[in-house]
Structure formats: C-alpha cells, structure tokens
Scaffold this motif. Structure first.
Motif, PDB file in Angstrom:
ATOM      1  N   PHE A  66       0.826  -1.210   0.000  1.00 44.80           N
ATOM      2  CA  PHE A  66       0.000   0.000   0.000  1.00 44.80           C
ATOM      3  C   PHE A  66       0.860   1.259   0.000  1.00 44.80           C
ATOM      4  O   PHE A  66       0.471   2.275  -0.593  1.00 44.80           O
ATOM      5  N   GLU A  67       1.996   1.222   0.655  1.00 46.82           N
ATOM      6  CA  GLU A  67       2.876   2.385   0.646  1.00 46.82           C
ATOM      7  C   GLU A  67       3.410   2.650  -0.756  1.00 46.82           C
ATOM      8  O   GLU A  67       3.545   3.807  -1.170  1.00 46.82           O
ATOM      9  N   VAL A  68       3.685   1.592  -1.513  1.00 46.62           N
ATOM     10  CA  VAL A  68       4.151   1.753  -2.894  1.00 46.62           C
ATOM     11  C   VAL A  68       3.057   2.345  -3.769  1.00 46.62           C
ATOM     12  O   VAL A  68       3.275   3.294  -4.528  1.00 46.62           O
ATOM     13  N   VAL A  69       1.836   1.795  -3.663  1.00 44.39           N
ATOM     14  CA  VAL A  69       0.760   2.274  -4.535  1.00 44.39           C
ATOM     15  C   VAL A  69       0.310   3.674  -4.139  1.00 44.39           C
ATOM     16  O   VAL A  69      -0.162   4.454  -4.987  1.00 44.39           O
ATOM     17  N   LEU A  70       0.477   4.065  -2.874  1.00 47.55           N
ATOM     18  CA  LEU A  70       0.161   5.433  -2.459  1.00 47.55           C
ATOM     19  C   LEU A  70       1.056   6.418  -3.193  1.00 47.55           C
ATOM     20  O   LEU A  70       0.577   7.461  -3.669  1.00 47.55           O
ATOM     21  N   LYS A  71       2.325   6.102  -3.303  1.00 46.90           N
ATOM     22  CA  LYS A  71       3.249   6.969  -4.043  1.00 46.90           C
ATOM     23  C   LYS A  71       2.864   7.046  -5.515  1.00 46.90           C
ATOM     24  O   LYS A  71       3.004   8.098  -6.158  1.00 46.90           O
ATOM     25  N   VAL A  72       2.368   5.940  -6.073  1.00 41.64           N
ATOM     26  CA  VAL A  72       1.940   5.932  -7.478  1.00 41.64           C
ATOM     27  C   VAL A  72       0.761   6.879  -7.676  1.00 41.64           C
ATOM     28  O   VAL A  72       0.718   7.662  -8.634  1.00 41.64           O
ATOM     29  N   VAL A  73      -0.210   6.839  -6.759  1.00 46.42           N
ATOM     30  CA  VAL A  73      -1.387   7.713  -6.860  1.00 46.42           C
ATOM     31  C   VAL A  73      -0.981   9.172  -6.702  1.00 46.42           C
ATOM     32  O   VAL A  73      -1.419  10.041  -7.464  1.00 46.42           O
ATOM     33  N   GLN A 129      -3.461  -7.801  -3.521  1.00 43.28           N
ATOM     34  CA  GLN A 129      -2.646  -8.008  -4.711  1.00 43.28           C
ATOM     35  C   GLN A 129      -3.395  -7.568  -5.969  1.00 43.28           C
ATOM     36  O   GLN A 129      -2.844  -6.873  -6.830  1.00 43.28           O
ATOM     37  N   VAL A 130      -4.656  -7.954  -6.077  1.00 42.15           N
ATOM     38  CA  VAL A 130      -5.465  -7.596  -7.248  1.00 42.15           C
ATOM     39  C   VAL A 130      -5.699  -6.087  -7.290  1.00 42.15           C
ATOM     40  O   VAL A 130      -5.571  -5.450  -8.345  1.00 42.15           O
ATOM     41  N   TYR A 131      -6.044  -5.500  -6.140  1.00 43.48           N
ATOM     42  CA  TYR A 131      -6.312  -4.059  -6.099  1.00 43.48           C
ATOM     43  C   TYR A 131      -5.091  -3.264  -6.529  1.00 43.48           C
ATOM     44  O   TYR A 131      -5.186  -2.362  -7.374  1.00 43.48           O
ATOM     45  N   VAL A 132      -3.939  -3.569  -5.953  1.00 44.64           N
ATOM     46  CA  VAL A 132      -2.718  -2.821  -6.252  1.00 44.64           C
ATOM     47  C   VAL A 132      -2.337  -2.959  -7.724  1.00 44.64           C
ATOM     48  O   VAL A 132      -2.031  -1.965  -8.394  1.00 44.64           O
ATOM     49  N   SER A 133      -2.399  -4.173  -8.258  1.00 41.36           N
ATOM     50  CA  SER A 133      -1.994  -4.382  -9.658  1.00 41.36           C
ATOM     51  C   SER A 133      -2.972  -3.724 -10.622  1.00 41.36           C
ATOM     52  O   SER A 133      -2.571  -3.104 -11.614  1.00 41.36           O
ATOM     53  N   GLU A 134      -4.265  -3.810 -10.333  1.00 36.76           N
ATOM     54  CA  GLU A 134      -5.270  -3.224 -11.225  1.00 36.76           C
ATOM     55  C   GLU A 134      -5.254  -1.700 -11.153  1.00 36.76           C
ATOM     56  O   GLU A 134      -5.434  -1.018 -12.168  1.00 36.76           O
TER      57      GLU A 134
END
Length: 446
Positions: free
Chosen positions: A123-130, A289-294
């Motif tokens: 989640f920390e990785v995908v937060l930076k992406v957003v 896993q699905v949420y982050v990848s999608e």
C-alpha cells in the motif's frame, strides 16, 4: 506563446472519437468477486458471535460508504482511493494492531504479523503511485494552459497567483494536522481545495473572482483558451465523456479499497472474540494483490491517454466530428436505475414507427434495455417489442391499432453506470395513393 489560430476547444464528440483509439482492457473479474467476499465477511464480523454489539460510529460511516455508489467524478474517486489507502496503512501500523496481536504470542500471530507488514509495504508503494499521478496530471493541465498564455508579465502573474494559492492551501492542511485532524478530516479539506482549484480555473476563463484585477491585461490571451478552461469540467462538458468511458473501472476499484479497509477495521474491532481464519487472510492477501496491480495498470493507462490528449482541434476537425449529429438525432443520459421514454400518438393504422439508437460511451458500458408498448383508448396495454438489451439497434413496425406507443430505454438494472444515448424516433403516416382524375371518373361511371 503557442498559436491557437483556427483552433477550438476539444468537444465531447471529439473525445468520444479520440477515446475509441484507447480502449481499456476490462477490469479483472476478481475485483468484483473479492469485493463481494470481503463485504460478506465484514457483515459477519459486525453481527457478532453470541450477542449483537453496537457498531462504533466510524465503522458505521465506513459501512454506509461501502454500501453506496462511488461519486461520479474521476478526480474525486482518485482522492477517495488515496484517502482509504492512507487509512489502511494506518491500520497496518503495528502500533495500531489489536493488543494481543502486538504481543505475537502464538505462531499464528507471528505469521499474520508477517503478512500484514507485506501488505503495508504494497500500500505504501501504490500510495506513491497515486500521489505521483495526481501531481503530474495537475501540472500537465496547468503547464499546457500556460503554453497558450502570452509569455510576458501576464503569464508571470498567473504563475505567481497559483504558487501563492498552493502555499496557502498547504499551510491550511498543515494547520489541520497539527491541531489533531484525522485522515478523514484532511482529505475532506484536500477535496474542498481541489474544488477551489476548479473554481479558480473557471474564473480565469471568465476573468472574474481572484483574477478580476487581470481583466484589462487579458487582451491578447486567446479566447479559445479562455473558453476551454471555463467549460472543461462542466457536468455535461467534454470530461463527461471521460467519466463515462473510463469511470466505471475506477469506481469498481474505489468500492474494492473501501471494502478492504472495512474488513481490516472490523477485524481489529472484533479481534479478541472473532479470530481471523486462514481463508479470511487468504482473501485479504489476494484482494490487496489484485487491487494494487489493477490500480497501477489503470493509472499507467489513463496517464498515457491524458498525456496524449490534445486540448484543442481545428474547426474543420470539429465540424467533421460533429457533423453527423445535425440530422435529427437527440442525445440524453439515462441515469443508473432510471429509464428514458418517448411517447408517440398514432391516429391512423398502417403508420410506421421507426427508431435508430446507439450508446456513446464505447466499450465500458455496453448495453441498455429497450422495449415498445402500446396503450389503447381503454387503457389496455400491449407489448409490441419485448424487452431486450442492445448496444445499438435500428427497427420499425407497421401499426395495426391507433393509440399511444411508448418506446422505453431501460437502465434500471445498472447500479451506478449512466448510459449516454443517441437516438432518433419517427412516426411515418400511411401513404395514400391519389388516383388520376380520369380514373376516378371512369370508376364512378362503372
């Protein structure tokens, strides 16, 4: 300053044509499946095992949000995803785990702690992406607008105004955080500030509000630019095409992240008397896993679409795209859970009722229900064309009864997807052949 000679702002029709070149591969079916599984587990968690417990106020609000449709704005959904990601990271901090889990007194707790740390990292990785996506998108719009501004003190004034405004907004956020504001409070403020940016962009387009002192200096600023920034975010403007084309997959991801957070929040609340089962943890791991990848796939895709989308096109291009619509067709939006109908009164039998319709939003929302019904003078109803779902259809029939004919487009089965409908309906009276006068005379003498 880039030239805008002969250019007009992008239109919804243009974006529809442009987006046809960028179809988004459908969101994984696992998104809906796992969202539903998490929601079912969350409902079981709130029911309790032996006696009902009152749900904490925060969880009540969260549950209500999980059971309602996401907002019909892409940028608001981006902020919603970012907010819930931060809330999930907060829950996954070891200091916010249930007390017994923090002690890790059993092998099961040790394994669960390991899983939770891995999920927190994701989640920390995908937060930076957003965050990066939002920043790049905002800067891209502003910098493109500034490309068409005169490159003199007028542009400098606009940039200074924006920088000053952003500093003030950040100071407002910092003050809220320092006074003990929650993550929810902070994002409510961030969204309010986002709407303020929209308002200021519109004010620049009409040279009012905070930009009224620049009115006399805006001579030389292309009118096409002012038109563009004034109407770009209108509810039925060009961005509505974007919302309808690419909104649904994002809305599904919003629902998913809300349910991930709801599951974790209720699990912590009931941890002492409702131990997480292995299958529950497996569902959580798969869902994350699905949420982050999608979400990453969606942001990568939509970022490329936005980066390549022009803000202006030539008047000739606009005319070529808009041209086919000036032929008697109508357009309407059929809201989720609603219908749209056209009534025709037919007084003469052997009239022809004809229709031609199609959906405008491309390949995301693919169909809409359609049926035709007759109501006679006595009020009796007769189904002429049974209900069926179409992407588009052309048809006609010859009437055998006078009365009222209702053509109904039905979107009541949709939970939150609007449908943009383009249609044309005609009632053609019967053709009466007029006999030549000589024939009439001959017939009367017979």
């Amino acid at each position: 300053m880039a030239s805008t000679n002969g250019l007009v702002p992008i239109t919804r029709a243009f974006l529809s044509s442009y987006y046809d070149k960028y179809p988004f591969s459908p969101i994984s079916a696992d998104v809906t499946r796992l969202t539903n599984e998490l929601h079912k587990i969350s409902i079981d968690l709130q029911k309790g095992t032996t006696s009902p417990l009152s749900l904490p106020e925060g969880e009540k609000i969260l549950l209500q949000e999980a059971e309602t449709d996401p907002p019909h704005k892409m940028d608001e959904n981006m902020w919603k995803n970012r907010e819930h990601i931060e809330e999930i990271i907060f829950l996954l901090e070891s200091s916010h785990w249930p007390k017994s889990l923090q002690q890790q007194s059993t092998p099961e707790d040790v394994e669960l702690a390991r899983v939770l740390r891995q999920l927190k990292d994701k989640f920390e990785v995908v937060l930076k992406v957003v965050e990066s996506f939002q920043s790049k998108n905002s800067n891209n719009i502003f910098n493109t607008v500034m490309t068409y501004m005169p490159q003199d003190f007028r542009g400098s004034l606009i940039r200074q105004q924006r920088e000053r405004s952003e500093r003030n907004k950040q100071a407002e956020v910092d003050s809220l955080v320092n006074s003990g504001g929650t993550i929810r409070d902070r994002y409510a403020l961030l969204w309010k500030q986002q709407m303020e940016r929209r308002r200021q962009l519109s004010q620049l387009g009409s040279a009012t509000g905070v930009y009224k002192t620049l009115v006399k200096y805006l001579v030389g600023v292309p009118q096409v630019l002012l038109d563009f920034i004034r109407q770009i975010n209108d509810d039925h403007g060009p961005m509505e095409e974007q919302r309808q084309r690419y909104g649904p997959p994002l809305y599904s991801l919003t629902k998913m992240v809300i349910n991930i957070r709801l599951f974790l929040s209720l699990s912590w609340w009931r941890f002492e008397d409702f131990k997480l089962q292995k299958n529950h943890i497996s569902v959580l791991e798969e869902a994350v896993q699905v949420y982050v990848s999608e979400l990453e796939r969606f942001l990568t895709f939509i970022g490329e679409v936005f980066a390549n989308s022009p803000f202006f096109l030539t008047a000739e291009e606009a005319g070529a795209i808009e041209g086919p619509k000036n032929d008697g067709y109508s357009e309407t939006t059929v809201a989720a859970g609603k219908t749209h109908e056209v009534s025709l009164t037919v007084e003469t039998i052997n009239s022809y009722i004809a229709w031609d319709f199609t959906l405008l939003q491309g390949k995301i929302s693919t169909d809409i229900g359609f049926s035709v019904e007759h109501t006679g003078s006595s009020g009796q109803r007769t189904l002429i064309l049974p209900y069926r779902r179409y992407e588009s259809d052309q048809g006609n029939f010859c009437t055998v009864m006078p009365g009222n004919y209702r053509l109904v487009w039905d979107n009541s089965y949709s939970t939150f997807f609007k449908k943009a409908l383009r249609y044309k309906v005609d009632c053609i009276p019967p053709v009466v052949e007029v006999l030549p006068s000589t024939t009439v005379a001959e017939a009367s003498e017979t």
